[in-house]
Motif scaffolding. Structure first.
Motif, PDB file in Angstrom:
ATOM      1  N   TYR A  17       0.804  -1.217   0.000  1.00 13.12           N
ATOM      2  CA  TYR A  17       0.000   0.000   0.000  1.00 13.12           C
ATOM      3  C   TYR A  17       0.843   1.275   0.000  1.00 13.12           C
ATOM      4  CZ  TYR A  17      -3.291  -3.628   1.050  1.00 13.12           C
ATOM      5  OH  TYR A  17      -4.021  -4.797   0.975  1.00 13.12           O
ATOM      6  N   ARG A  18       1.975   1.256   0.676  1.00 12.35           N
ATOM      7  CA  ARG A  18       2.798   2.471   0.711  1.00 12.35           C
ATOM      8  C   ARG A  18       3.284   2.814  -0.686  1.00 12.35           C
ATOM      9  NH1 ARG A  18       8.652   3.467   3.507  1.00 12.35           N
ATOM     10  NH2 ARG A  18       9.151   1.723   2.133  1.00 12.35           N
ATOM     11  N   TYR A  19       3.894   1.840  -1.358  1.00  9.03           N
ATOM     12  CA  TYR A  19       4.391   2.088  -2.711  1.00  9.03           C
ATOM     13  C   TYR A  19       3.240   2.255  -3.698  1.00  9.03           C
ATOM     14  CZ  TYR A  19       6.386   1.180  -7.315  1.00  9.03           C
ATOM     15  OH  TYR A  19       6.727   1.267  -8.639  1.00  9.03           O
ATOM     16  N   GLY A  20       2.187   1.448  -3.534  1.00 10.20           N
ATOM     17  CA  GLY A  20       1.068   1.494  -4.467  1.00 10.20           C
ATOM     18  C   GLY A  20       0.353   2.831  -4.484  1.00 10.20           C
ATOM     19  N   MET A  21       0.237   3.466  -3.324  1.00  8.29           N
ATOM     20  CA  MET A  21      -0.405   4.778  -3.275  1.00  8.29           C
ATOM     21  C   MET A  21       0.466   5.832  -3.945  1.00  8.29           C
ATOM     22  SD  MET A  21      -2.521   5.235   0.258  1.00  8.29           S
ATOM     23  CE  MET A  21      -3.114   6.799  -0.362  1.00  8.29           C
ATOM     24  N   SER A  23       2.632   5.285  -6.415  1.00  5.65           N
ATOM     25  CA  SER A  23       2.752   5.037  -7.854  1.00  5.65           C
ATOM     26  C   SER A  23       1.410   4.899  -8.564  1.00  5.65           C
ATOM     27  CB  SER A  23       3.568   3.763  -8.084  1.00  5.65           C
ATOM     28  OG  SER A  23       2.930   2.638  -7.477  1.00  5.65           O
ATOM     29  N   GLY A  24       0.322   4.800  -7.781  1.00  5.42           N
ATOM     30  CA  GLY A  24      -0.993   4.628  -8.384  1.00  5.42           C
ATOM     31  C   GLY A  24      -1.191   3.267  -9.009  1.00  5.42           C
ATOM     32  N   THR A  25      -0.553   2.227  -8.460  1.00  2.93           N
ATOM     33  CA  THR A  25      -0.593   0.883  -9.062  1.00  2.93           C
ATOM     34  C   THR A  25      -1.385  -0.121  -8.226  1.00  2.93           C
ATOM     35  OG1 THR A  25       1.525   0.347  -8.000  1.00  2.93           O
ATOM     36  CG2 THR A  25       1.594   1.198 -10.262  1.00  2.93           C
ATOM     37  N   LEU A  26      -2.175   0.345  -7.277  1.00  3.81           N
ATOM     38  CA  LEU A  26      -2.946  -0.587  -6.461  1.00  3.81           C
ATOM     39  C   LEU A  26      -4.013  -1.277  -7.312  1.00  3.81           C
ATOM     40  CD1 LEU A  26      -3.473   1.500  -3.198  1.00  3.81           C
ATOM     41  CD2 LEU A  26      -1.931  -0.431  -3.523  1.00  3.81           C
ATOM     42  N   THR A  27      -4.164  -2.582  -7.112  1.00  2.00           N
ATOM     43  CA  THR A  27      -5.189  -3.336  -7.829  1.00  2.00           C
ATOM     44  C   THR A  27      -6.552  -3.066  -7.205  1.00  2.00           C
ATOM     45  OG1 THR A  27      -5.011  -5.293  -6.413  1.00  2.00           O
ATOM     46  CG2 THR A  27      -3.499  -5.155  -8.288  1.00  2.00           C
ATOM     47  N   THR A  32      -9.836  -2.278  -2.359  1.00  2.00           N
ATOM     48  CA  THR A  32     -10.932  -2.720  -1.494  1.00  2.00           C
ATOM     49  C   THR A  32     -10.447  -2.865  -0.059  1.00  2.00           C
ATOM     50  OG1 THR A  32     -12.103  -3.869  -3.270  1.00  2.00           O
ATOM     51  CG2 THR A  32     -12.542  -4.612  -1.026  1.00  2.00           C
ATOM     52  N   VAL A  33      -9.294  -3.531   0.114  1.00  2.00           N
ATOM     53  CA  VAL A  33      -8.735  -3.724   1.451  1.00  2.00           C
ATOM     54  C   VAL A  33      -8.406  -2.383   2.090  1.00  2.00           C
ATOM     55  CG1 VAL A  33      -6.774  -4.656   2.741  1.00  2.00           C
ATOM     56  CG2 VAL A  33      -7.852  -6.031   0.955  1.00  2.00           C
ATOM     57  N   LEU A  34      -7.734  -1.521   1.348  1.00  2.00           N
ATOM     58  CA  LEU A  34      -7.320  -0.234   1.904  1.00  2.00           C
ATOM     59  C   LEU A  34      -8.523   0.627   2.266  1.00  2.00           C
ATOM     60  CD1 LEU A  34      -4.977   1.552   2.669  1.00  2.00           C
ATOM     61  CD2 LEU A  34      -4.894   2.399   0.314  1.00  2.00           C
ATOM     62  N   ASP A  60       5.142   3.611   8.774  1.00  2.00           N
ATOM     63  CA  ASP A  60       4.630   4.898   8.303  1.00  2.00           C
ATOM     64  C   ASP A  60       3.110   4.967   8.463  1.00  2.00           C
ATOM     65  OD1 ASP A  60       7.207   5.617   7.494  1.00  2.00           O
ATOM     66  OD2 ASP A  60       6.929   4.749   5.491  1.00  2.00           O
ATOM     67  N   ILE A  61       2.595   6.163   8.368  1.00  2.00           N
ATOM     68  CA  ILE A  61       1.143   6.392   8.357  1.00  2.00           C
ATOM     69  C   ILE A  61       0.770   6.931   6.982  1.00  2.00           C
ATOM     70  CG2 ILE A  61      -0.805   7.576   9.408  1.00  2.00           C
ATOM     71  CD1 ILE A  61       0.497   5.694  11.326  1.00  2.00           C
ATOM     72  N   LEU A  62      -0.127   6.240   6.278  1.00  2.00           N
ATOM     73  CA  LEU A  62      -0.601   6.718   4.986  1.00  2.00           C
ATOM     74  C   LEU A  62      -1.503   7.928   5.162  1.00  2.00           C
ATOM     75  CD1 LEU A  62      -1.563   3.317   3.291  1.00  2.00           C
ATOM     76  CD2 LEU A  62       0.589   4.574   3.075  1.00  2.00           C
ATOM     77  N   ASP A  63      -1.748   8.637   4.058  1.00  2.00           N
ATOM     78  CA  ASP A  63      -2.665   9.779   4.107  1.00  2.00           C
ATOM     79  C   ASP A  63      -4.058   9.353   4.530  1.00  2.00           C
ATOM     80  OD1 ASP A  63      -0.621  11.419   3.264  1.00  2.00           O
ATOM     81  OD2 ASP A  63      -1.203  11.361   1.145  1.00  2.00           O
ATOM     82  N   THR A  64      -4.393   8.096   4.308  1.00  2.00           N
ATOM     83  CA  THR A  64      -5.708   7.578   4.698  1.00  2.00           C
ATOM     84  C   THR A  64      -5.819   7.324   6.198  1.00  2.00           C
ATOM     85  OG1 THR A  64      -5.047   5.278   4.371  1.00  2.00           O
ATOM     86  CG2 THR A  64      -5.945   6.436   2.460  1.00  2.00           C
ATOM     87  N   GLY A  65      -4.686   7.390   6.898  1.00  2.00           N
ATOM     88  CA  GLY A  65      -4.679   7.130   8.341  1.00  2.00           C
ATOM     89  C   GLY A  65      -4.299   5.710   8.703  1.00  2.00           C
ATOM     90  N   VAL A  66      -4.139   4.845   7.722  1.00  2.00           N
ATOM     91  CA  VAL A  66      -3.751   3.455   7.974  1.00  2.00           C
ATOM     92  C   VAL A  66      -2.242   3.380   8.183  1.00  2.00           C
ATOM     93  CG1 VAL A  66      -3.682   1.118   7.027  1.00  2.00           C
ATOM     94  CG2 VAL A  66      -5.694   2.558   6.642  1.00  2.00           C
ATOM     95  N   ARG A  67      -1.841   2.679   9.225  1.00  2.00           N
ATOM     96  CA  ARG A  67      -0.419   2.498   9.527  1.00  2.00           C
ATOM     97  C   ARG A  67       0.125   1.321   8.733  1.00  2.00           C
ATOM     98  NH1 ARG A  67       1.674   1.331  15.711  1.00  2.00           N
ATOM     99  NH2 ARG A  67       3.886   0.918  15.262  1.00  2.00           N
ATOM    100  N   VAL A  68       1.235   1.505   8.038  1.00  2.00           N
ATOM    101  CA  VAL A  68       1.837   0.437   7.235  1.00  2.00           C
ATOM    102  C   VAL A  68       3.221   0.135   7.787  1.00  2.00           C
ATOM    103  CG1 VAL A  68       0.517   0.803   5.123  1.00  2.00           C
ATOM    104  CG2 VAL A  68       2.567   2.170   5.535  1.00  2.00           C
TER     105      VAL A  68
END
Length: 397
Positions: A17-21, A23-27, A32-34, A60-68
């Motif tokens: 999720y960290r890299y996917g957000m 690069s915009g490459t999340l499936t 759905t999970v995020l 890290d903490i994503l902009d969505t608030g989820v900790r990765v």
């Protein structure tokens, strides 16, 4: 239950999720999970994702608030990451078939469920022992539920000893629905004839058979454009296509999930030619094909038996028989009424394959944990009457 004190951690093989957000490459599944975790992040004390196998250590903490969290360990066979204990979870969602993770959770009295996406490895002597240890850990009273992606995966888990009344088949929420598309009619001698295959490019998947069948159709005067979508032994099949003098074979490494149904929709026919020795798991692809209303030609692989019927919603041919495959194509081209019938049957076939539980609803009812939620989950366990007919066909296959 006071949800504000819950600390939810999803444990999986990697953490995209960290890299996917960035690069915009999340499936679609990862989104759905995020999105689900982000929604729960507003209600719980903390929500996080731990990747058991990552190249570097991070937290890290994503902009969505989820900790990765990245473990920095090379693979999932390493000892339990120390970051698991540091998170102090009250609830664990485990997507790694590692009995040590479940034993840790039960010792720490942490509520946990399995939410497996990948099939178990092929059974060998060591794998049988690992499967025994896994089933023993999953059957522990403190493991609340074990979810598997599809009935087939839950049946595989039941076969290694996991209790059927603890297993819940689930699926991803559909990104498209079959009723979004109209049934198709066969074009008058389509030129070129568009064939498509989606999945891994290996000989056990019948790719070589498909190329031979395409050459046979070409010899009969058909102008064929074949698209092979997936990764694998691409170079091998490029060489085979060249030797067969096939000029219009297009190899596509990857198509985003949200675009795949439209690509299949553009094709005249979709082919699923897996040989019997292939460990078939094409539910997601089959869903896309049925959504698109593109008629299916499938081998008689046992795993298709519960979903596809010859002349009803597909044309079935003997696996490994290129001649039979080309004859099935020719039959549909000469019988447009059968083509239209198969396309029209796609909607009801797609609806019959949909599961009542998806990743989000399973997580929601488990976290809420009321008596009504428990009853909701119990009615969709693998032992329920709802699945008996579909499970029986899979076991026989």
């Amino acid at each position: 239950m006071d949800l504000q004190h819950l600390r939810l951690l999803l444990v999986q093989g990697n953490e995209p999720y960290r890299y996917g957000m960035e690069s915009g490459t999340l499936t679609a599944e990862q989104l759905t999970v995020l999105e689900g975790l982000t929604t729960w992040g507003f209600q719980l004390q903390e929500v996080g994702v731990l990747g058991c196998a990552t190249d570097e250590i991070y937290d890290d903490i994503l902009d969505t608030g989820v900790r990765v969290i990245g473990s920095g360990l090379p693979d999932t066979n390493e000892p339990i990451p120390r970051q698991l204990a540091d998170f102090c979870p009250t609830h664990l969602v485990i997507d790694v078939p590692d009995p040590a993770l479940f034993r840790w959770a039960t010792r720490q009295q942490v509520h946990c469920i399995g939410m497996f996406r990948d099939n178990l490895r092929e059974p060998g002597l060591r794998q049988r022992w690992d499967n025994y240890q896994l089933s023993k850990a999953l059957n522990h009273a403190r493991v609340d539920w074990v979810g598997g992606l599809g009935i087939e995966q839950c049946e595989s888990l039941a076969q290694i000893g996991v209790l059927r009344n603890k297993l819940i088949p689930w699926d991803w929420p559909p990104s498209n629905r079959a009723e979004s598309f109209e049934p198709k009619q066969l074009k008058v001698r389509p030129d070129p004839l568009q064939l498509i295959y989606v999945g891994p490019l290996f000989s056990t998947r019948g790719i070589g058979d498909l190329l031979v069948a395409t050459a046979q159709l070409k010899a009969q005067g058909w102008n064929i454009h074949l698209k092979l979508v997936g990764q694998g032994d691409r170079q091998r099949f490029e060489i085979q296509a060249k030797r067969l003098q096939l000029d219009h074979v297009e190899f596509i490494d990857h198509v985003p999930d949200h675009s795949l149904v439209y690509l299949i929709r553009q094709a005249d026919l979709v082919v699923m030619p897996s040989r019997h020795e292939s460990p078939e798991n094409s539910n997601a692809i089959l869903n896309h094909c049925l959504q698109a209303h593109t008629p299916i030609l499938a081998s008689d692989h046992p795993m298709f038996a519960g979903s596809l019927s010859h002349g009803v919603n597909a044309m079935i041919f003997p696996a490994g028989n290129a001649r039979a495959l080309s004859q099935s194509v020719a039959y549909l081209l000469n019988h447009p009424e059968t083509y239209a019938k198969l396309s029209a049957a796609s909607q009801s076939s797609w609806q019959s394959l949909q599961l009542p539980v998806n990743w989000l609803s399973l997580l929601e009812h488990w976290l809420q944990g009321t008596i009504a939620d428990q009853q909701w989950l119990q009615q969709y366990a693998l032992s329920a009457l709802l699945y008996q007919g579909r499970s029986a066909s899979l076991v026989q296959a």
